[in-house]
Write an enzyme that holds these catalytic residues in place. Sequence first.
Site, PDB file in Angstrom:
ATOM      1  N   TYR A   1     -28.024 -24.579-113.956  1.00 24.30           N
ATOM      2  CA  TYR A   1     -27.637 -25.899-114.453  1.00 24.30           C
ATOM      3  C   TYR A   1     -26.288 -26.316-113.862  1.00 24.30           C
ATOM      4  O   TYR A   1     -25.276 -25.643-114.103  1.00 24.30           O
ATOM      5  CB  TYR A   1     -27.569 -25.859-115.978  1.00 24.30           C
ATOM      6  CG  TYR A   1     -26.927 -27.058-116.641  1.00 24.30           C
ATOM      7  CD1 TYR A   1     -27.348 -28.363-116.351  1.00 24.30           C
ATOM      8  CD2 TYR A   1     -25.909 -26.894-117.580  1.00 24.30           C
ATOM      9  CE1 TYR A   1     -26.757 -29.454-116.967  1.00 24.30           C
ATOM     10  CE2 TYR A   1     -25.318 -27.981-118.209  1.00 24.30           C
ATOM     11  CZ  TYR A   1     -25.744 -29.251-117.893  1.00 24.30           C
ATOM     12  OH  TYR A   1     -25.166 -30.332-118.501  1.00 24.30           O
TER      13      TYR A   1
ATOM     14  N   LYS B   1     -32.009 -31.467-126.979  1.00 21.79           N
ATOM     15  CA  LYS B   1     -33.253 -31.409-126.210  1.00 21.79           C
ATOM     16  C   LYS B   1     -34.482 -31.359-127.117  1.00 21.79           C
ATOM     17  O   LYS B   1     -35.339 -32.237-127.081  1.00 21.79           O
ATOM     18  CB  LYS B   1     -33.234 -30.193-125.277  1.00 21.79           C
ATOM     19  CG  LYS B   1     -32.024 -30.160-124.341  1.00 21.79           C
ATOM     20  CD  LYS B   1     -31.970 -31.383-123.434  1.00 21.79           C
ATOM     21  CE  LYS B   1     -30.891 -31.261-122.370  1.00 21.79           C
ATOM     22  NZ  LYS B   1     -29.514 -31.304-122.924  1.00 21.79           N
TER      23      LYS B   1
ATOM     24  N   ILE C   1     -31.428 -23.704-125.087  1.00 23.04           N
ATOM     25  CA  ILE C   1     -31.454 -25.059-125.622  1.00 23.04           C
ATOM     26  C   ILE C   1     -32.832 -25.721-125.474  1.00 23.04           C
ATOM     27  O   ILE C   1     -33.143 -26.690-126.160  1.00 23.04           O
ATOM     28  CB  ILE C   1     -30.364 -25.921-124.954  1.00 23.04           C
ATOM     29  CG1 ILE C   1     -30.087 -27.174-125.779  1.00 23.04           C
ATOM     30  CG2 ILE C   1     -30.734 -26.259-123.516  1.00 23.04           C
ATOM     31  CD1 ILE C   1     -28.845 -27.918-125.355  1.00 23.04           C
TER      32      ILE C   1
END
Length: 475
Positions: free
Chosen positions: A188, A312, A275
């Site tokens: 990420y 999310k 997440i």
Amino acid sequence: MQKSPAHWPLSSMLAIEDIQANILDDMAVCLKFRSSGASRKPANLFIQSYNRTQSYGRQRMANAKTPCWTAVADLGRLPSSPASFPPVSSPPPAAVHGGIRNRDGGWKPPPGLERKQGRSGPKEFANGSSIWIAIRALAGFMRQIMHESVSFDPSQMVITSGATPAMEILSFCIADPGNAFLVPSPYYPGWDRDIKWRTGVELIPVPCRSTDNFNISITALEIAYKQAKKRGVRVRGVLISNPSNPTGGIVPRETLHDLLEFAAEKNIHFISDEIFAGSTYGSDKFVSVAEVVDELEDFDKGRVHIIYGLSKDLSLAGFRVGVIYSYNENIVAAAAKIARFSSVSTPTQRLLVSMLSDQKFISEYLTVNRERLRKMYHLFVDALKQVGIECFKSSGGFYCWADMSRYIRSYSEKGERKLWDRLLEEAKVNVTPGSSCHCIEPGWFRCCFTALSEEDIPVLVERLRRVTDSHKSNS
């Protein structure tokens, strides 16, 4: 002269808090109406709530001269049915709130942490950082998205204003400036900002290759660890995302075992960003490290930490709710103190408790959400195939990891950047180049398929053809 709120009597302030709590509970109901597709307009429901509490508020404010302890005891007696909250059997532990254990094993709240009767009945603990029932609600929700395969102890949780602060706070607790985390790449790209900017912690990319399906290699971690040691850099942990952002792959149970053993051997920490745990849609089953850690014998759990958030799985990015879950009491205690400056607002916590306590609603939401993700993912992948773009097999998250290497003129980061510019300027399609994710193979791009509707798919295909067709004509 009218007094400012700072000079209002305490009982007046409590009355206002009571009114706000009532409105917020009805707002949570509005959210459920909206998500269930009910015909009744949520705005009307909110207006009715406002009218009802306005008249009740005038009555409470008129009686604001009553002693403050009477106002506290009287909170919650609105002429309506209270919302449903989960039972609270015990106060928060000292590790989170600095309490003191009594001789009988119970917890005595520290000074300034008083127990009060809320409008909805159950006892709350509020010290300006987090409400105990909000922590319990989040723990229950995390267990629900893990398919009840693992339980989460609320005493090991710290709530922050989003997963980004959670990651930064955990980094502050684990590492010193100049220390490093080993991070399997591609990873990420936001971590370069979230972790490095203020903590001074270095992120060392550990390349994963397409020939290995971007699986994490323990051998590559070993090499990176030794190289860092030669440079005089102290490695403090291994950081992964599971499901992976950007590839969408899910880390197998066996790999998690190997990663934990590697962390134990090197005496370092292991951080798993989960997440996207509830946003899975593929054939591969998600396994949390919390489930695996119990399977290892004589393993020091204090080196394992989980990052989670609601942006999310519940699409609540604006609520700014993140979680640090750690098996290390010292980390929890330190993180809780730092999180005081990154707390979630009390109105937000009240909304969350009302929403997350409705397990039927959450279960139905997660089921529908997973089905929509699965449908949209396949539509997106099929659309890219129409223009000759293949994708990595994803099983979780919001992203498709697309291989566009055949459309770059020079197999390099420079060639990848040129293709990215063309996609943005000519096709008006915004994607993330793999080099931003520290991918060592040029031509991979992260595409967010959840930002599209089914009606957008033909538009996407038509725009991508502007780039792919021109490449074919020039080659």
